[in-house]
Design a protein around this motif. Structure first.
Motif, PDB file in Angstrom:
ATOM      1  N   TYR A   1      37.833  37.865  49.473  1.00 18.50           N
ATOM      2  CA  TYR A   1      37.383  38.771  48.426  1.00 18.50           C
ATOM      3  C   TYR A   1      38.433  38.810  46.903  1.00 18.50           C
ATOM      4  CZ  TYR A   1      37.695  43.961  47.221  1.00 18.50           C
ATOM      5  OH  TYR A   1      37.606  45.174  46.294  1.00 18.50           O
ATOM      6  N   PRO A   2      37.195  38.437  46.003  1.00 22.41           N
ATOM      7  CA  PRO A   2      37.276  37.468  44.780  1.00 22.41           C
ATOM      8  C   PRO A   2      37.815  38.863  43.883  1.00 22.41           C
ATOM      9  CG  PRO A   2      34.757  37.265  45.244  1.00 22.41           C
ATOM     10  CD  PRO A   2      35.744  37.605  45.897  1.00 22.41           C
ATOM     11  N   ARG A   3      39.360  38.588  42.820  1.00 18.13           N
ATOM     12  CA  ARG A   3      39.543  38.996  42.076  1.00 18.13           C
ATOM     13  C   ARG A   3      38.915  39.679  40.689  1.00 18.13           C
ATOM     14  NH1 ARG A   3      46.131  37.903  39.559  1.00 18.13           N
ATOM     15  NH2 ARG A   3      44.910  35.177  39.787  1.00 18.13           N
ATOM     16  N   LEU A   4      38.768  40.841  40.407  1.00 16.53           N
ATOM     17  CA  LEU A   4      37.690  41.830  39.425  1.00 16.53           C
ATOM     18  C   LEU A   4      38.758  41.906  38.257  1.00 16.53           C
ATOM     19  CD1 LEU A   4      35.083  41.690  38.832  1.00 16.53           C
ATOM     20  CD2 LEU A   4      34.453  43.561  39.849  1.00 16.53           C
ATOM     21  N   ILE A   5      38.433  41.043  37.320  1.00 14.99           N
ATOM     22  CA  ILE A   5      39.964  41.849  36.503  1.00 14.99           C
ATOM     23  C   ILE A   5      39.478  42.026  34.976  1.00 14.99           C
ATOM     24  CG2 ILE A   5      41.968  41.275  35.032  1.00 14.99           C
ATOM     25  CD1 ILE A   5      42.254  38.933  36.405  1.00 14.99           C
ATOM     26  N   PRO A   6      39.612  44.066  34.408  1.00 14.86           N
ATOM     27  CA  PRO A   6      39.085  44.395  33.387  1.00 14.86           C
ATOM     28  C   PRO A   6      39.580  43.876  32.221  1.00 14.86           C
ATOM     29  CG  PRO A   6      40.168  46.015  35.062  1.00 14.86           C
ATOM     30  CD  PRO A   6      40.231  44.914  35.399  1.00 14.86           C
ATOM     31  N   LEU A   7      38.948  43.192  31.292  1.00 13.64           N
ATOM     32  CA  LEU A   7      39.380  42.886  30.120  1.00 13.64           C
ATOM     33  C   LEU A   7      39.358  43.495  28.965  1.00 13.64           C
ATOM     34  CD1 LEU A   7      38.437  38.941  30.772  1.00 13.64           C
ATOM     35  CD2 LEU A   7      40.413  40.182  31.116  1.00 13.64           C
ATOM     36  N   HIS A   8      38.142  44.330  29.212  1.00 11.81           N
ATOM     37  CA  HIS A   8      37.642  45.310  27.728  1.00 11.81           C
ATOM     38  C   HIS A   8      39.133  46.549  26.819  1.00 11.81           C
ATOM     39  CE1 HIS A   8      36.169  46.686  31.435  1.00 11.81           C
ATOM     40  NE2 HIS A   8      36.857  48.057  30.329  1.00 11.81           N
ATOM     41  N   ASP A   9      40.153  46.683  28.310  1.00  8.27           N
ATOM     42  CA  ASP A   9      41.147  47.849  27.723  1.00  8.27           C
ATOM     43  C   ASP A   9      41.775  46.903  27.890  1.00  8.27           C
ATOM     44  OD1 ASP A   9      40.893  47.636  30.236  1.00  8.27           O
ATOM     45  OD2 ASP A   9      40.566  49.094  30.711  1.00  8.27           O
ATOM     46  N   VAL A  10      42.184  46.207  27.237  1.00  5.48           N
ATOM     47  CA  VAL A  10      43.781  44.961  27.406  1.00  5.48           C
ATOM     48  C   VAL A  10      44.854  44.958  26.510  1.00  5.48           C
ATOM     49  CG1 VAL A  10      43.263  43.371  29.273  1.00  5.48           C
ATOM     50  CG2 VAL A  10      42.943  43.025  27.197  1.00  5.48           C
ATOM     51  N   MET A  11      46.186  45.457  26.414  1.00  5.63           N
ATOM     52  CA  MET A  11      46.451  45.712  25.126  1.00  5.63           C
ATOM     53  C   MET A  11      47.323  44.370  24.572  1.00  5.63           C
ATOM     54  SD  MET A  11      46.280  48.978  24.322  1.00  5.63           S
ATOM     55  CE  MET A  11      45.811  50.138  24.643  1.00  5.63           C
ATOM     56  N   PRO A  12      46.561  43.943  23.094  1.00 10.82           N
ATOM     57  CA  PRO A  12      46.439  42.921  22.693  1.00 10.82           C
ATOM     58  C   PRO A  12      48.369  42.661  22.947  1.00 10.82           C
ATOM     59  CG  PRO A  12      45.407  43.975  20.904  1.00 10.82           C
ATOM     60  CD  PRO A  12      46.264  44.655  22.255  1.00 10.82           C
ATOM     61  N   ASP A  13      49.196  43.129  22.744  1.00 14.50           N
ATOM     62  CA  ASP A  13      50.958  43.439  22.827  1.00 14.50           C
ATOM     63  C   ASP A  13      51.725  43.052  24.387  1.00 14.50           C
ATOM     64  OD1 ASP A  13      50.446  45.735  23.509  1.00 14.50           O
ATOM     65  OD2 ASP A  13      51.906  47.116  21.642  1.00 14.50           O
ATOM     66  N   GLU A  14      50.642  43.217  25.469  1.00 15.30           N
ATOM     67  CA  GLU A  14      50.736  43.209  26.755  1.00 15.30           C
ATOM     68  C   GLU A  14      50.844  41.732  27.028  1.00 15.30           C
ATOM     69  OE1 GLU A  14      48.700  45.693  29.572  1.00 15.30           O
ATOM     70  OE2 GLU A  14      49.552  47.280  29.205  1.00 15.30           O
ATOM     71  N   THR A  15      51.516  41.361  28.353  1.00 15.91           N
ATOM     72  CA  THR A  15      52.053  39.976  28.657  1.00 15.91           C
ATOM     73  C   THR A  15      51.173  39.528  30.189  1.00 15.91           C
ATOM     74  OG1 THR A  15      53.827  40.591  29.005  1.00 15.91           O
ATOM     75  CG2 THR A  15      53.807  39.002  26.688  1.00 15.91           C
ATOM     76  N   HIS A  16      51.292  41.040  30.990  1.00 18.23           N
ATOM     77  CA  HIS A  16      51.318  40.735  32.615  1.00 18.23           C
ATOM     78  C   HIS A  16      49.347  40.244  32.030  1.00 18.23           C
ATOM     79  CE1 HIS A  16      50.840  44.408  31.837  1.00 18.23           C
ATOM     80  NE2 HIS A  16      50.006  44.701  33.147  1.00 18.23           N
TER      81      HIS A  16
END
Length: 406
Positions: free
Chosen positions: A258-273
């Motif tokens: 069950y692959p990991r699907l991670i959305p990248l379009h809404d990430v905040m530049p100052d987060e680290t996780h």
């Protein structure tokens, strides 16, 4: 003995099914770089080689599993050699080695007794010392079926079912193996329905809390390259997938199926996780989104055609999704916070796996989109023969369970 790790650079069929036996019987591992190009795949090969020779390792090992009366080890899965029915011989054991042992309950045990399992590994350390590592496990006994279902570990069950059924592929047809997997899933759930669930209406599908996702994982297992291997998958790719899964640890096998699907379009530049994964289905994939999909062997970066031009500019240095160079296999870190953040996420995902994954950039509506969709395992699959979507498979399981109970 000698442990053999194979690094294969194939441009055509090379019979990995036969070659991989050398690694399987000596405690080794197989790495594959099809159509290798030094400028695109060189770093990945060097990273794999670096990890391979720098990870903790011991040599000349023998492992034996002992149990208390009432249970006994019957089947063994992984990369090792067995000259008798009890000892697993491994020319080397490293920090990525995973061995699976099936312990069968074949005698009466009372609730007052506990079940004891001991795994003893005799090995030679890198410094030449002969050492013994012993792991002991004590388990409670219960005659309550509900207790059993409340305390099972689904991830481990999935890992075991995968290895058990891959070994079965050696002697029976894929169709029979797939039917067997479905039957196993239906029997586990029917047994719960019969012995533990309230006698509510027969029209309901009742799943145990710890096993709510068993039908999902079973469907993923049926569609996977290792078990199913659709018509467009070559013999070598199939053999490589089978060899890889046969020696995977629990965490790796769950993300493989069950692959990991991670959305990248809404990430905040100052987060680290690393952002939370979302469900692996096309319903969750938006035209204006960018997603990272990985399963420990493959890593795809899907870019929607309507993705935000500012995001595309920051990360890829071009104005629109149509201008992205999709032949690139790595992201270049640019001098802005968003680019650093995205490269950090891709790096963190890559580092969490024992194999270095090649990044494939997939643009929406390009010919590679079919590969991205193939990994969306909750959807109906065109590539593999068992093309159930998750919802269809739940309905199918419900029918099977009702048939078993009637």
């Amino acid at each position: 003995g000698c442990s053999v790790d194979l690094f294969l650079f194939n441009n055509a069929y090379i019979d990995i099914a036969t070659l991989s036996q050398v690694s399987r019987l000596t405690g080794g591992q197989v790495y594959k770089y099809t159509y290798f190009q030094a400028d695109l795949d060189g770093e990945r090969f060097i990273a794999d080689l670096r990890h391979n020779i720098s990870r903790p390792v011991v040599f000349d090992s023998i492992m034996r599993v002992r149990t208390s009366t009432g249970v006994r080890p019957t089947d063994f899965f992984g990369a090792f050699f067995m000259a008798n029915t009890t000892d697993m011989e491994l020319a080397s054991v490293n920090s990525d080695t995973a061995l699976t042992v099936e312990v069968k309950h074949d005698d009466k045990i009372t609730e007052e007794e506990a079940v004891y399992i001991q795994a003893a590994l005799l090995y030679t350390s890198v410094s030449g010392q002969r050492r013994l590592r012993i792991i002991n496990l004590g388990l409670n006994v219960s005659d309550n079926m509900g207790e059993l279902y409340r305390n099972c570990d689904l991830d481990t069950i999935v890992n075991f079912l995968a290895k058990h059924n891959i070994s079965k592929l050696m002697e029976s047809s894929p169709k029979a193996v797939k039917e067997g997997i479905m039957q196993q899933c239906a029997q586990i759930l029917a047994c719960y329905r019969k012995n533990c669930a309230n006698p509510s209406s027969a029209g309901q599908l009742i799943l145990p809390e710890c096993m709510k996702l068993l039908p999902l994982y079973t469907n993923c297992l049926l569609k996977s390259d290792a078990i199913s291997g659709g018509s467009d998958l070559g013999c070598d790719d199939r053999a490589f997938a089978m060899a890889a899964v046969s020696s995977m640890n629990v965490a790796s096998s769950v993300v493989y199926f069950y692959p990991r699907l991670i959305p990248l379009h809404d990430v905040m530049p100052d987060e680290t996780h690393v952002p939370k994964q979302i469900r692996c289905t096309s319903e969750k994939v938006r035209d204006d989104g960018v997603y990272l999909l990985e399963n420990g062997i493959h890593m795809l970066l899907f870019v929607g055609l309507a993705a935000n031009p500012a995001w595309i500019q920051d990360v890829f240095g071009v104005q629109t999704a149509a201008q992205i160079d999709i032949d690139r296999t790595k992201l270049i870190e640019r001098d802005n916070p968003l680019s650093r953040r995205i490269c950090g996420i891709v790096g963190a995902v890559s580092e969490s796996r024992s194999r270095n994954m090649k990044l494939v950039i997939v643009r929406q509506r390009d010919k590679l989109e079919v590969i991205f969709k193939y990994f969306l395992c909750e959807d109906r699959s065109a590539a593999s023969d068992s093309s159930f979507s998750y919802v269809d498979f739940l309905c199918h399981m419900h029918k099977e369970i009702r048939a078993l109970l009637s």
